[in-house]
Design a protein around this motif. Structure first.
Motif, PDB file in Angstrom:
ATOM      1  N   UNK A   5       0.842  -1.191   0.000  1.00 46.39           N
ATOM      2  CA  UNK A   5       0.000   0.000   0.000  1.00 46.39           C
ATOM      3  C   UNK A   5       0.883   1.249   0.000  1.00 46.39           C
ATOM      4  N   UNK A   6       0.533   2.186  -0.853  1.00 46.65           N
ATOM      5  CA  UNK A   6       1.270   3.434  -0.948  1.00 46.65           C
ATOM      6  C   UNK A   6       2.494   3.373  -1.833  1.00 46.65           C
ATOM      7  N   UNK A   7       2.835   2.198  -2.350  1.00 39.86           N
ATOM      8  CA  UNK A   7       3.967   2.064  -3.255  1.00 39.86           C
ATOM      9  C   UNK A   7       3.627   2.777  -4.561  1.00 39.86           C
ATOM     10  N   UNK A   8       4.544   3.615  -5.028  1.00 45.37           N
ATOM     11  CA  UNK A   8       4.278   4.375  -6.251  1.00 45.37           C
ATOM     12  C   UNK A   8       4.777   3.615  -7.480  1.00 45.37           C
ATOM     13  N   UNK A   9       3.892   3.518  -8.468  1.00 46.84           N
ATOM     14  CA  UNK A   9       4.211   2.824  -9.716  1.00 46.84           C
ATOM     15  C   UNK A   9       3.818   3.727 -10.876  1.00 46.84           C
ATOM     16  N   UNK A  10       4.780   4.020 -11.738  1.00 49.65           N
ATOM     17  CA  UNK A  10       4.513   4.780 -12.953  1.00 49.65           C
ATOM     18  C   UNK A  10       4.413   3.793 -14.106  1.00 49.65           C
ATOM     19  N   UNK A  11       3.338   3.905 -14.865  1.00 50.62           N
ATOM     20  CA  UNK A  11       3.089   3.045 -16.021  1.00 50.62           C
ATOM     21  C   UNK A  11       3.262   3.898 -17.274  1.00 50.62           C
ATOM     22  N   UNK A  12       4.245   3.544 -18.085  1.00 52.47           N
ATOM     23  CA  UNK A  12       4.493   4.251 -19.345  1.00 52.47           C
ATOM     24  C   UNK A  12       4.104   3.299 -20.465  1.00 52.47           C
ATOM     25  N   UNK A  13       2.914   3.514 -21.007  1.00 57.83           N
ATOM     26  CA  UNK A  13       2.333   2.622 -22.014  1.00 57.83           C
ATOM     27  C   UNK A  13       1.437   3.433 -22.930  1.00 57.83           C
ATOM     28  N   UNK A  14       1.651   3.334 -24.247  1.00 59.74           N
ATOM     29  CA  UNK A  14       0.867   4.122 -25.195  1.00 59.74           C
ATOM     30  C   UNK A  14      -0.428   3.440 -25.636  1.00 59.74           C
ATOM     31  N   UNK A  16      -3.877   2.295 -24.886  1.00 60.49           N
ATOM     32  CA  UNK A  16      -4.792   2.624 -23.787  1.00 60.49           C
ATOM     33  C   UNK A  16      -5.423   1.395 -23.137  1.00 60.49           C
ATOM     34  N   UNK A  17      -5.639   0.339 -23.905  1.00 69.43           N
ATOM     35  CA  UNK A  17      -6.242  -0.871 -23.333  1.00 69.43           C
ATOM     36  C   UNK A  17      -5.260  -1.596 -22.408  1.00 69.43           C
ATOM     37  N   UNK A  18      -4.018  -1.727 -22.867  1.00 73.54           N
ATOM     38  CA  UNK A  18      -2.991  -2.348 -22.031  1.00 73.54           C
ATOM     39  C   UNK A  18      -2.747  -1.480 -20.796  1.00 73.54           C
ATOM     40  N   UNK A  19      -2.707  -0.163 -20.986  1.00 70.38           N
ATOM     41  CA  UNK A  19      -2.497   0.746 -19.864  1.00 70.38           C
ATOM     42  C   UNK A  19      -3.596   0.589 -18.814  1.00 70.38           C
ATOM     43  N   UNK A  20      -4.839   0.434 -19.254  1.00 71.07           N
ATOM     44  CA  UNK A  20      -5.955   0.269 -18.319  1.00 71.07           C
ATOM     45  C   UNK A  20      -5.822  -1.035 -17.532  1.00 71.07           C
ATOM     46  N   UNK A  21      -5.409  -2.105 -18.205  1.00 74.34           N
ATOM     47  CA  UNK A  21      -5.214  -3.385 -17.518  1.00 74.34           C
ATOM     48  C   UNK A  21      -4.073  -3.267 -16.505  1.00 74.34           C
ATOM     49  N   UNK A  22      -2.970  -2.629 -16.917  1.00 72.04           N
ATOM     50  CA  UNK A  22      -1.840  -2.446 -16.007  1.00 72.04           C
ATOM     51  C   UNK A  22      -2.237  -1.606 -14.790  1.00 72.04           C
ATOM     52  N   UNK A  23      -2.998  -0.556 -15.035  1.00 73.29           N
ATOM     53  CA  UNK A  23      -3.451   0.298 -13.936  1.00 73.29           C
ATOM     54  C   UNK A  23      -4.309  -0.504 -12.957  1.00 73.29           C
ATOM     55  N   UNK A  24      -5.186  -1.348 -13.478  1.00 75.42           N
ATOM     56  CA  UNK A  24      -6.030  -2.187 -12.634  1.00 75.42           C
ATOM     57  C   UNK A  24      -5.179  -3.148 -11.810  1.00 75.42           C
ATOM     58  N   UNK A  25      -4.216  -3.814 -12.452  1.00 78.20           N
ATOM     59  CA  UNK A  25      -3.356  -4.773 -11.752  1.00 78.20           C
ATOM     60  C   UNK A  25      -2.552  -4.085 -10.658  1.00 78.20           C
ATOM     61  N   UNK A  26      -1.964  -2.958 -10.980  1.00 80.56           N
ATOM     62  CA  UNK A  26      -1.174  -2.216  -9.991  1.00 80.56           C
ATOM     63  C   UNK A  26      -2.061  -1.796  -8.819  1.00 80.56           C
ATOM     64  N   UNK A  27      -3.264  -1.346  -9.113  1.00 79.07           N
ATOM     65  CA  UNK A  27      -4.209  -0.982  -8.064  1.00 79.07           C
ATOM     66  C   UNK A  27      -4.591  -2.165  -7.188  1.00 79.07           C
ATOM     67  N   UNK A  28      -4.754  -3.328  -7.804  1.00 79.02           N
ATOM     68  CA  UNK A  28      -5.094  -4.540  -7.043  1.00 79.02           C
ATOM     69  C   UNK A  28      -3.988  -4.923  -6.067  1.00 79.02           C
TER      70      UNK A  28
END
Length: 137
Positions: A5-14, A16-28
């Motif tokens: 919790x609170x760990x910062x993760x920057x996702x650099x992905x162009x 948008x669908x992959x970026x959304x999945x990555x954002x969801x996984x990181x949030x989980x």
């Protein structure tokens, strides 16, 4: 709780669908994701922002490549402890070797299985936490 919790993760992905999945996984994982969708914006972020705990970095980005950004990250003293996981659809061993030689901590292949990706990210972040807690800074 995952302990991340609170760990910062920057996702650099162009993509948008992959970026959304990555954002969801990181949030989980309980982490705090930040999204960047092109190489030029990522370059500016690296210059101006505080380093995150982890950066998920696509190899093939518009304007500035993931490898160019990796070199910039590793050239920044403040970013030395940032874990960098490269993301790519390129399965060529030469690309994996080049990324690792340039300072990537991991090389993740697309397409990925969400559960496997979560486990890889958890392991990368856990190893970073172990190294940080073992240091005398």
């Amino acid at each position: 709780m995952s302990g991340l919790e609170g760990t910062s993760v920057v996702i650099v992905e162009d993509d948008e669908h992959i970026a959304a999945v990555l954002e969801f996984i990181v949030g989980r994982l309980g982490c705090q994701p930040s999204m960047i969708n092109d190489g030029a914006a990522a370059r500016e972020y690296i210059i101006t922002a505080a380093p995150p705990d982890l950066i998920l970095l696509d190899m093939m980005l518009p304007q500035v490549t993931g490898m160019q950004l990796l070199a910039q990250i590793r050239a920044q003293p403040a970013w030395q402890r940032t874990v960098v996981a490269m993301l790519s659809a390129r399965h060529d061993e030469a690309d994996v070797t080049a990324a690792r030689a340039a300072g990537a901590n991991d090389y993740l292949l697309k397409p990925f299985e969400p559960q496997q990706l979560m486990e890889r990210l958890r392991a990368l972040l856990s190893s970073r936490t172990s190294q940080t807690s073992g240091s005398s800074t």
